[in-house]
Structures are given as structure tokens and as C-alpha cells.
Design a protein around this motif. Structure first.
Motif, mmCIF file in Angstrom:
data_model
loop_
_atom_site.group_PDB
_atom_site.id
_atom_site.type_symbol
_atom_site.label_atom_id
_atom_site.label_comp_id
_atom_site.label_asym_id
_atom_site.label_seq_id
_atom_site.Cartn_x
_atom_site.Cartn_y
_atom_site.Cartn_z
ATOM 1 N N THR A 105 68.211 8.647 -41.547
ATOM 2 C CA THR A 105 66.801 8.993 -41.769
ATOM 3 C C THR A 105 66.363 10.073 -40.787
ATOM 4 N N TRP A 106 66.765 9.938 -39.546
ATOM 5 C CA TRP A 106 66.416 10.936 -38.528
ATOM 6 C C TRP A 106 67.030 12.286 -38.874
ATOM 7 N N ARG A 107 68.260 12.276 -39.375
ATOM 8 C CA ARG A 107 68.905 13.535 -39.754
ATOM 9 C C ARG A 107 68.182 14.183 -40.926
ATOM 10 N N ALA A 108 67.778 13.382 -41.899
ATOM 11 C CA ALA A 108 67.049 13.927 -43.045
ATOM 12 C C ALA A 108 65.708 14.498 -42.622
ATOM 13 N N GLN A 109 65.055 13.829 -41.686
ATOM 14 C CA GLN A 109 63.787 14.349 -41.185
ATOM 15 C C GLN A 109 64.008 15.660 -40.451
ATOM 16 N N ALA A 110 65.075 15.730 -39.633
ATOM 17 C CA ALA A 110 65.365 16.964 -38.906
ATOM 18 C C ALA A 110 65.682 18.111 -39.856
ATOM 19 N N ALA A 111 66.222 17.791 -41.034
ATOM 20 C CA ALA A 111 66.525 18.813 -42.041
ATOM 21 C C ALA A 111 65.325 19.133 -42.913
#
Length: 595
Positions: A419-425
Motif C-alpha cells: 500500500t505504501w509503495r502504491a501511494q508513493a507511485a
């Protein structure tokens, strides 16, 4: 036309429509997967006691007897709850057979449909996309998901209360016409009637309290004139009243027990032995709204600050009042169970979604961080659980279960990281879906792992060894249940049992039909020695005591929680004299406390 220039406003509008359409496609794809997960594991574990066994056995007896008016448990009248879920589950048994999944179908179906209802209502109320987000949050919240997987009455009544809430919002928040307002309000009245038939007076009392407090806070007295009282009350009465009239005519004791004892005495006193502190539901709600809990403080603060700022009907204020009233109502009650707080969750999910789609940034970083911490804590704690100081029986249970808890924690932690990676993207929609599936998957993993320890909470495997291929026990065989009652055993055996020395929640039914009950072990022994073919189930401790006293029994099957014996298999010359046997049992009863 070719060559025609497109205005900036048109471009913005087209882009917004494209984003909403894309959002819809993503959530529809996710919906199909959610449905598979939601319904696919209903048969993966046995029915737990007491609630699941009880709420499967009552419909089984209803279907077998053909009496759809008077609910019975173990053949005894059982008036604690209204019959709507019993009817639905009995219909499920008639259509699909008597299975674990068909017993759980009603809470699973109503929970799933209520989440879809939130999608519809949220999208109609706006802002665009609020419904899809609200449905995702609701369906993946731990407490709501678990309520849809367990056979209790909480999800059914919550679903109909959610229908009443959504229909009321659609009726009052800028309806398309006066006819639309009337139709939505009539649907709200019908939903409250179905809630009453699901779990009693809270189906009308809770919405009434919410409406009264909202009107006082908003000073919107004109709202009372927009409720369509005439047709609404007519629909409510036509749905809710017939069963109450019929059951009272057939059972004069019904009114006193159902309305006075089950509602007012249970709320105002601790006679149900379910009391808890005033903050009982605080940790339950915080855990129950995971993985979205971290978003609650900001959304509730903004909704409270903006409440009453606009004229006319205020949907956000109503949602706030709904959540607060239901939470406070059950917190004040002297009878508390975790499932009572489920009706709060749809309102909170809709508040969160409306807040996020208005421009408030959904705190995905805080959400993923909280999920990561909780998931990591579960994963690290799980292997240590069997070695912690506690009872040996609990250590054995945790030794069989901890790997599932470890997997659930790891799944939540990995989902939080993704989820954090998707938010960062800069992919917030994907981040929401990933976090939702992490919550859904982790909760289902922890739940489904319970099949490893179900022998301690369900009679499924015990009964399967009795009614399997060798058919050692037939539904028509007489079975005595000594100083205990396991409703899941009745369900799996497909037969009622004769209670011996146990009353519990069946005491009112025993008082109405005392001939169906054996009060003491000596009275049972007198009947037992006269039986030619019968069975008895009891605790291992009681079995050892009765064996020492010389009661003629043939051991059929035993596990750690129960022993089943038969009357046959004892040679006549080994039978003790009836007088000495009864005297020994009477002495045992007088000098040993009841189970």
C-alpha cells in the motif's frame, strides 16, 4: 464535429468522467474477487458453540417440524429472538441441504448485500466515487467481515438497519421528486420492520433515537413532516405485526418473556451475565474497523466541525449521530457482546469515504503504518504463544493455531508495505484496493485457521464419526444429554436430545414443557436401566463418576470434551441392583456441584 474546438470545461468534465469510469471498472473487478473470498470459505470450519450451533439447530427443527411460528431449540420453546433469520436459514436448508455453509449463508449474504447497498447509496449521495470507497472499506473491515462469516443474528439486523439508514438518507438528501422521497421513506419503514423481525425492538428503537437526537441538534422540526407516517406505519405493521400476533395467540407466555425479560430486563440488569465496562466497545470498534482505523480521527473531526454549517438536511451530521447513538446505547446496556457494535460500521465507512472524496487526503501513510505495525506484531507474537504460561489445554490449542495467526500477520504486513509503495507511485485507488484486500485476506486467514482447533468449540468431527458411513447413531435414536447441552451436536446428529440436569438458556422452555426434561441423575438412571437402546452424552469427568457408581454403559466414542455411551452392550448379569444404583447416584448428586 471534426475540427470543432473543445472548451477547457469540457476537457475537465470528460477527464473527471473518465476517472470515475476507471474507478468503477477497478472496483467491479475487485468486487468479483471479494465475492469469491467472502462466500468461498463458509464451509471451511465447523459450527461453533454456543451461537452458531443454536442458530443452525433452531431452523433445522423448524424445517423438520413444519412449525414456522413457534421457534424451538432441542424441542423446547425458544423465544429469545424473532424468527426472520430462522425462516431464512430453514429455507436455505430446504434448498441446499443442511451444511455449515448453508447455515451461514444468511449472515454472509446480508452482509455482502449491505456493502453493495453502501456502494449504491454512497454514489447517489456523492461525491463521485464515495460509494465504491465506502463499500471497499466496509467489506474489508475486520469486525464487519467476521460478522458476515459467523452464524449470529448481528449481521442480519445490521444489514436491515443499514438499509433503513441509506433509504432515509436518499429520501431526505435532495430527492429527485416527492414521489422518490415517499418511496425511499416507505423502504426505510419496511427495513425497520425487517430489523425488528431479525432481533427485536432495537430495529425501531435505534433509528427512532437517532432521528430524535438529530432533530434536536439540527432544529429541523420540519423533518417530522417528511417521514410519510401513514403509509410507512402501514407497511411497518403489515411486515412486523403478523408473527407477533400469531406467536402470542399460540403461546400466552411469549409477551412477558420476549418484551419484558429479553428487552427491558436484559438492558437494565446484569442477569444475562454479559456486563462490561463503559469502554467495552472502544477496543472492539478500533480493531473492528482495521485496517481503516487510523483514518477515523481526522474524518470524524472534520465531520463534527462542519456539522450544521449548511442549511437543510445534513447527511454527515446524521451519520455522526447514527454512529454515536448506537455506540452509546449498547455501552450503557448491562448486556454486552462484541457483535452489537456492527451497525455502527456502515455509517463510519460512509463518513470516511465522503470525507476522502471531498478532497480530504486519505491518510494512506498512517493506515499502512498502523497495519504494518499490527501485522508485524501478530507475526512476531504468534510463534511465542504456545510457550507462554497458561493452561496446558490452551497451549495445545495455540500450538495448532499459531501458524495461521503468523500467516495473517505476515499478509497484513506485506499488504501494508505494498500500500505504501502504491501511494508513493501516486496510485491512490490501487493503494486503497491493496490495503482492503490485505485486511480481508488477513482476517479470513486468521478465521479459517480455527478449523485446526474446532474440536474444542464444535461437535462436527465428533458427530461425523457417529453418523458417517457406519451410521452408529441414527436421527431417531434417543440421546440423553447429561448436565450439558451442545446445540452443534444436535445439529450434526439431526436429532433433539433429552436434557438431564441442565437448564441454562432453555429454562423458560423447560418451564413450559417440564415433561421433556429430567431434573436429576437418579431419575435419569431409573429411566436408563429400563431402556433397551439409547445413548447418553456427558463430560469425561461425569462418565468416570457414573462408571464408578456402576451405571450400565457401553463406551461408543470419546474426545477431550465429551463422551458418548450406549445402553446396549452391557451383559444382563453385570447390571447393578436398581435400588443401590439410585442410592449411589443420589449421594453423588447431593455432594457434588452441578456442571
Amino acid at each position: 464535429m471534426p475540427g470543432a474546438q473543445t472548451s477547457p470545461d469540457s476537457l475537465i468534465r470528460n477527464a473527471a468522467e473518465f476517472r470515475v469510469a476507471e474507478l468503477r471498472r477497478l472496483f467491479l473487478a475487485a468486487l468479483a474477487l471479494v465475492a469469491i473470498l467472502w462466500f468461498g470459505t463458509l464451509n471451511y470450519r465447523g459450527l461453533f458453540i454456543p451461537d452458531e450451533g443454536r442458530y443452525a439447530e433452531i431452523p433445522r427443527e423448524m424445517l423438520a417440524s413444519g412449525d414456522w411460528i413457534t421457534p424451538r431449540l432441542d424441542g423446547l420453546k425458544y423465544f429469545e429472538k424473532p424468527p426472520l433469520q430462522y425462516w431464512a436459514t430453514a429455507a436455505s436448508f430446504a434448498l441446499f441441504g443442511e451444511h455449515d455453509w448453508s447455515a451461514r449463508l444468511w449472515p454472509a449474504l446480508t452482509g455482502f448485500l449491505a456493502a453493495l447497498l453502501l456502494v449504491f447509496a454512497g454514489n447517489r449521495l456523492g461525491p463521485p466515487g464515495a460509494g465504491w470507497l465506502a463499500g471497499t472499506m466496509l467489506a474489508s473491515s475486520w469486525g464487519y467481515l467476521l460478522a458476515g462469516q459467523f452464524l449470529t443474528l448481528d449481521m442480519g439486523v445490521s444489514a436491515f438497519l443499514t438499509l433503513a439508514l441509506c433509504a432515509f438518507l436518499l429520501a431526505q438528501d435532495r430527492p429527485r421528486s416527492e414521489a422518490a422521497r415517499r418511496n425511499w421513506m416507505i423502504l426505510a419503514w419496511a427495513a425497520m420492520a425487517l430489523a425488528v423481525l431479525s432481533k427485536g425492538l432495537i430495529g425501531i428503537v435505534l433509528p427512532g433515537l437517532v432521528l430524535a437526537l438529530y432533530i434536536l441538534l439540527q432544529r429541523d422540526w420540519r423533518l417530522l413532516g417528511r417521514l410519510h407516517w401513514g403509509p410507512g406505519l402501514a407497511v411497518f405493521g403489515a411486515i412486523a405485526a403478523p408473527w407477533f400476533v400469531l406467536v402470542q395467540l399460540r403461546n400466552p407466555e411469549f409477551f412477558r418473556f420476549f418484551f419484558i425479560h429479553e428487552h427491558f430486563e436484559r438492558f437494565a440488569t446484569a442477569e444475562a451475565h454479559r456486563a462490561g465496562p463503559w469502554w467495552y466497545f472502544v477496543p472492539i470498534l478500533l480493531l473492528g474497523m482495521m485496517p481503516w482505523t487510523a483514518a477515523l480521527p481526522g474524518a470524524l473531526r472534520r465531520a463534527w466541525s462542519a456539522a450544521g454549517a449548511k442549511g437543510g438536511f445534513d447527511a454527515d451530521r446524521l451519520l455522526l449521530v447514527w454512529a454515536a447513538v448506537i455506540f452509546a446505547f449498547f455501552s450503557l446496556s448491562h448486556s454486552k457482546l462484541p457483535g452489537y457494535v456492527i451497525p455502527v460500521m456502515p455509517a463510519l465507512a460512509l463518513l470516511l469515504a465522503r470525507d476522502a472524496t471531498r478532497g480530504a487526503r486519505l491518510p494512506l501513510g498512517a493506515l499502512s503504518a498502523a497495519a504494518l505495525v499490527l501485522g508485524a506484531a501478530l507475526a512476531m507474537l504468534a510463534p511465542r504463544l504456545p510457550s507462554l504460561p497458561h493452561a496446558p489445554a490452551l497451549a495445545a490449542l495455540l500450538g495448532a493455531y499459531w501458524r495461521w495467526l503468523l500467516a495473517a500477520g505476515a499478509l497484513l504486513a506485506v499488504g501494508a508495505a505494498l500500500t505504501w509503495r502504491a501511494q508513493a507511485a501516486r496510485a491512490p485507488v490501487l493503494a486503497v484496493l491493496v490495503l482492503g484486500f490485505a485486511g480481508l485476506g488477513s482476517a479470513l486467514t486468521a478465521l479459517d485457521g480455527l478449523h485446526r482447533i474446532e474440536d474444542n468449540y464444535s461437535a462436527q468431527s465428533f458427530a461425523e464419526r457417529l453418523v458417517g458411513k457406519d451410521r452408529r447413531l441414527a436421527p431417531q435414536d434417543r440421546v440423553y444429554s447429561l448436565r450439558q447441552f451442545d446445540s452443534s451436536l444436535s445439529f450434526y446428529l439431526g436429532s433433539e436430545m433429552t436434557l438431564v440436569g441442565y437448564r441454562g438458556e432453555l429454562a423458560p422452555g423447560i418451564a413450559a414443557d417440564p415433561h421433556m426434561y429430567i431434573a436429576s441423575l437418579p431419575e435419569f438412571a431409573e429411566r436408563w436401566v429400563e431402556e433397551r437402546e439409547a445413548y447418553a452424552v456427558m463430560s469425561p469427568e461425569l462418565y468416570r463418576t457414573l462408571s464408578e457408581q456402576g451405571l450400565p454403559m457401553h463406551l461408543v466414542l470419546a474426545d477431550g470434551r465429551r463422551v458418548l455411551v450406549s445402553r446396549s452392550g452391557t451383559p444382563p448379569e453385570n447390571l447393578p441392583r436398581a435400588g443401590s444404583l439410585l442410592l449411589a447416584l443420589a449421594h453423588h448428586v447431593a455432594h457434588r456441584p452441578r456442571n
